[in-house]
Write a protein that holds these residues in place. Structure first.
Motif, short mmCIF file in Angstrom:
data_model
loop_
_atom_site.label_atom_id
_atom_site.label_comp_id
_atom_site.label_asym_id
_atom_site.label_seq_id
_atom_site.Cartn_x
_atom_site.Cartn_y
_atom_site.Cartn_z
N LEU A 166 3.39 67.31 -9.86
CA LEU A 166 1.69 67.84 -9.21
C LEU A 166 0.50 68.03 -9.96
CD1 LEU A 166 3.72 70.69 -7.02
CD2 LEU A 166 2.60 68.99 -6.27
N THR A 167 0.65 68.38 -11.15
CA THR A 167 0.08 68.59 -12.50
C THR A 167 -0.72 67.05 -12.20
OG1 THR A 167 1.06 70.37 -13.57
CG2 THR A 167 -0.58 69.30 -14.75
N LEU A 168 -0.46 65.78 -12.60
CA LEU A 168 -0.38 64.63 -12.30
C LEU A 168 -1.45 64.05 -11.12
CD1 LEU A 168 -0.40 62.26 -14.04
CD2 LEU A 168 1.55 61.97 -12.87
N ALA A 169 -0.94 64.47 -10.41
CA ALA A 169 -1.50 64.34 -8.59
C ALA A 169 -3.17 65.21 -8.88
CB ALA A 169 -0.83 65.18 -7.48
N PHE A 170 -3.37 67.10 -10.17
CA PHE A 170 -4.22 67.06 -9.27
C PHE A 170 -5.46 66.51 -10.38
CE2 PHE A 170 -7.46 70.63 -10.83
CZ PHE A 170 -7.91 71.35 -9.98
N ALA A 171 -4.47 66.19 -12.01
CA ALA A 171 -5.29 65.04 -13.07
C ALA A 171 -5.87 64.24 -12.42
CB ALA A 171 -4.97 65.51 -14.17
N LEU A 172 -5.70 62.88 -12.18
CA LEU A 172 -5.98 62.11 -10.61
C LEU A 172 -7.03 62.29 -9.76
CD1 LEU A 172 -2.57 60.14 -10.88
CD2 LEU A 172 -4.73 59.71 -12.93
N SER A 173 -6.70 63.61 -9.35
CA SER A 173 -7.67 63.40 -8.26
C SER A 173 -8.86 64.96 -8.82
CB SER A 173 -6.87 64.90 -7.04
OG SER A 173 -6.49 64.52 -6.39
N LEU A 174 -9.03 65.36 -9.68
CA LEU A 174 -10.29 65.66 -10.53
C LEU A 174 -10.65 64.44 -11.11
CD1 LEU A 174 -11.39 67.65 -11.54
CD2 LEU A 174 -10.32 67.96 -13.63
N LEU A 175 -10.32 63.62 -11.80
CA LEU A 175 -11.12 62.04 -12.34
C LEU A 175 -11.39 60.93 -11.24
CD1 LEU A 175 -11.25 60.28 -14.72
CD2 LEU A 175 -9.17 59.29 -13.84
N GLY A 176 -10.32 61.27 -9.88
CA GLY A 176 -11.37 60.37 -9.22
C GLY A 176 -12.43 61.03 -8.29
#
Length: 515
Positions: A166-176
């Motif tokens: 979930l942390t990785l998904a949130f980081a990718l969403s933030l970057l996107g």
């Protein structure tokens, strides 16, 4: 921020759903585990035979066997009980012989119990299964359980992997979201939505208020913007898209800037300017402006006709002065009879031409045009002959359209005759067969091959050079003839000469007469 908020809500919801699913899966796995362990113990021969014959049972051996199974499987407890729920085994030996705490009635009746229950060892996920003797009768039950704290520990052991995902998904969403925001700002040149709205409103108001037609094309030549005036000036196809036409399309695809070029459409004369638009060194499209000069062109043609008539009158006045000098001189020489003969001969010739044309051509505008063109052609050394079978009634077609067709065909024929060796002549025949008007003009020039007719009807065609001359000042006459032909749904064709007396060729315009 809105994207991050949406992503955060989605991730929180997904986390809760996954945590609940992991909890359900962990409890289901625990229930499956204790059920399998209880079934294995219930089928053990010493347990089954001991409960079937309590008097001869080795209860100490059963306790030792069951505890070995418990330690091997890692379950929290395994309890063997008889039909009176009296424990034969228990992890705490002091509780052996006491009554089982829990729901075992269903198991003793031949069923199965799987539940979460708080017993003497605390809350646990337990399964209670019947033990059947050699004859198949229920002789007791086996309960196996796993402490709920063990289930919780198993759940917590799985959570780090879930939290990492979930942390990785949130980081990718933030970057996107950050990358998308930067891309949008670059594409909009840093303008906010309110700025874009105001810019669109201003541009739309300007486009609709322009008195000139404005068309913007992308680098591929597709129309991207067209204001109201452009849609009024240019025709549209069946899908409502602008139809630029072959001539205008060639002008736009030429790749060169054009200023105030005259283009003739089916019903208008347009002044077209073309300019490539660039942004940061790259071509982003083409801007085309259109001005309607139809009325101005009509006035110009009328002015040209008046100018030609004035020139013809000037020539006639000059010739009349010469003839008057001759008459006066003859009178002074005492030869009045010859003076009268000379003067009346010229008057009879002029009147005869007028009478013949007016008698055959009832339309006064066309008759005046032919008389004026005859004098103008004679001044330039070209004989203009109106053929004897010419006959045109008044009102069959608009006079302005007939004057445009006849005048431009005659002018073009005179120019062709002047470019050829003598004798130089032009023949005109106007007839009105049933339901149509036919204009036939023949000249002594070199003629026009039929394959070049379509190009010759375009703006900029040079008869001398047999090519289109973009931006040139000539080539409008035949284009205007083509405009009239298209507007009336007529035809135009070239007839090749049959004999040498037929000249270089004949252009025939056929216009249907509408009620």
């Amino acid at each position: 921020m809105l994207q991050l908020l949406v992503v955060g809500v989605v991730l929180v919801g997904a986390t809760a759903a996954l945590a609940w699913q992991v909890r359900v899966d962990t409890r289901r796995d625990a229930a499956t585990e204790v059920t399998d362990v209880a079934a294995a113990v219930a089928q053990a021969p010493d347990v089954r035979d001991g409960l079937a014959d309590p008097a001869s049972a080795d209860r100490a051996g059963i306790q030792e066997h069951v505890e070995g199974v418990r330690r091997a499987t890692g379950v929290y407890f395994i309890t063997v009980m008889d039909r009176d729920k009296v424990r034969w085994t228990h992890p705490d030996p002091r509780r052996v012989g006491q009554t089982f705490v829990g729901n075992a009635d269903a198991a003793l009746a031949g069923g199965e119990v799987v539940e979460t229950y708080t017993g003497t060892l605390g809350p646990s996920v337990r399964a209670v299964l019947p033990v059947r003797g050699p004859d198949g009768a229920v002789v007791g039950a086996v309960a196996a359980g796993v402490a709920t704290r063990s289930v919780t520990q198993d759940l917590l052991a799985r959570l780090p992997v879930l939290a990492l995902a979930l942390t990785l998904a949130f980081a990718l969403s933030l970057l996107g979201s950050w990358a998308l925001s930067r891309w949008v700002r670059r594409r909009t040149h840093g303008l906010e939505p309110a700025d874009l709205t105001r810019l669109w409103e201003v541009n739309d108001a300007v486009l609709h208020s322009l008195r000139e037609g404005l068309v913007v094309l992308d680098p591929a030549g597709r129309v991207q913007v067209a204001n109201d005036e452009a849609r009024r000036l240019l025709p549209t196809d069946g899908d409502g898209q602008l139809d630029l036409g072959p001539a205008l399309r060639r002008l736009l695809e030429a790749g060169e800037d054009v200023v105030d070029d005259v283009q003739v459409t089916d019903d208008r004369v347009l002044v077209v300017s073309r300019l490539d638009a660039h942004w940061e060194g790259r071509r982003v499209g083409t801007v085309v402006t259109l001005r309607d000069h139809t009325e101005l062109q009509a006035l110009t043609r009328d002015l040209d006709a008046v100018r030609a008539l004035a020139e013809a009158l000037r020539s006639q006045a000059h010739e009349s002065a010469n003839r008057l000098h001759v008459v006066v001189t003859l009178v002074e020489q005492g030869q009045p009879d010859r003076a009268v003969e000379f003067a009346t001969a010229e008057l009879v010739a002029a009147q005869q031409l007028t009478d013949l044309v007016v008698a055959d051509v009832a339309d006064p505008a066309v008759a005046a045009l032919l008389i004026g063109k005859s004098a103008q052609a004679a001044e330039r050394g070209v004989e203009l002959e109106v053929e004897p079978d010419t006959a045109l009634a008044e009102g069959l077609l608009p006079a302005r359209d007939l004057v445009t067709v006849v005048g431009n065909l005659v002018d073009n024929a005179v120019e062709a005759a002047l470019d050829a060796p003598g004798p130089r002549w032009v023949r005109v025949r106007i007839t009105a067969p049933a339901g149509r008007v036919e204009v036939r003009v023949t000249d002594s020039g070199e003629g026009l091959p039929a394959g070049w007719l379509d190009r010759a009807m375009e703006r900029g065609w040079s008869r001398k050079e047999h090519r289109l001359s973009p931006g040139g000042a000539h080539g409008l006459g035949l284009a205007l003839v083509g405009q009239v032909v298209r507007r009336h749904g007529g035809t135009v064709r070239v007839e090749e000469p049959v004999t040498l007396d037929d000249g270089g060729g004949t252009i025939v315009v056929d216009l249907p007469v509408r009620p």
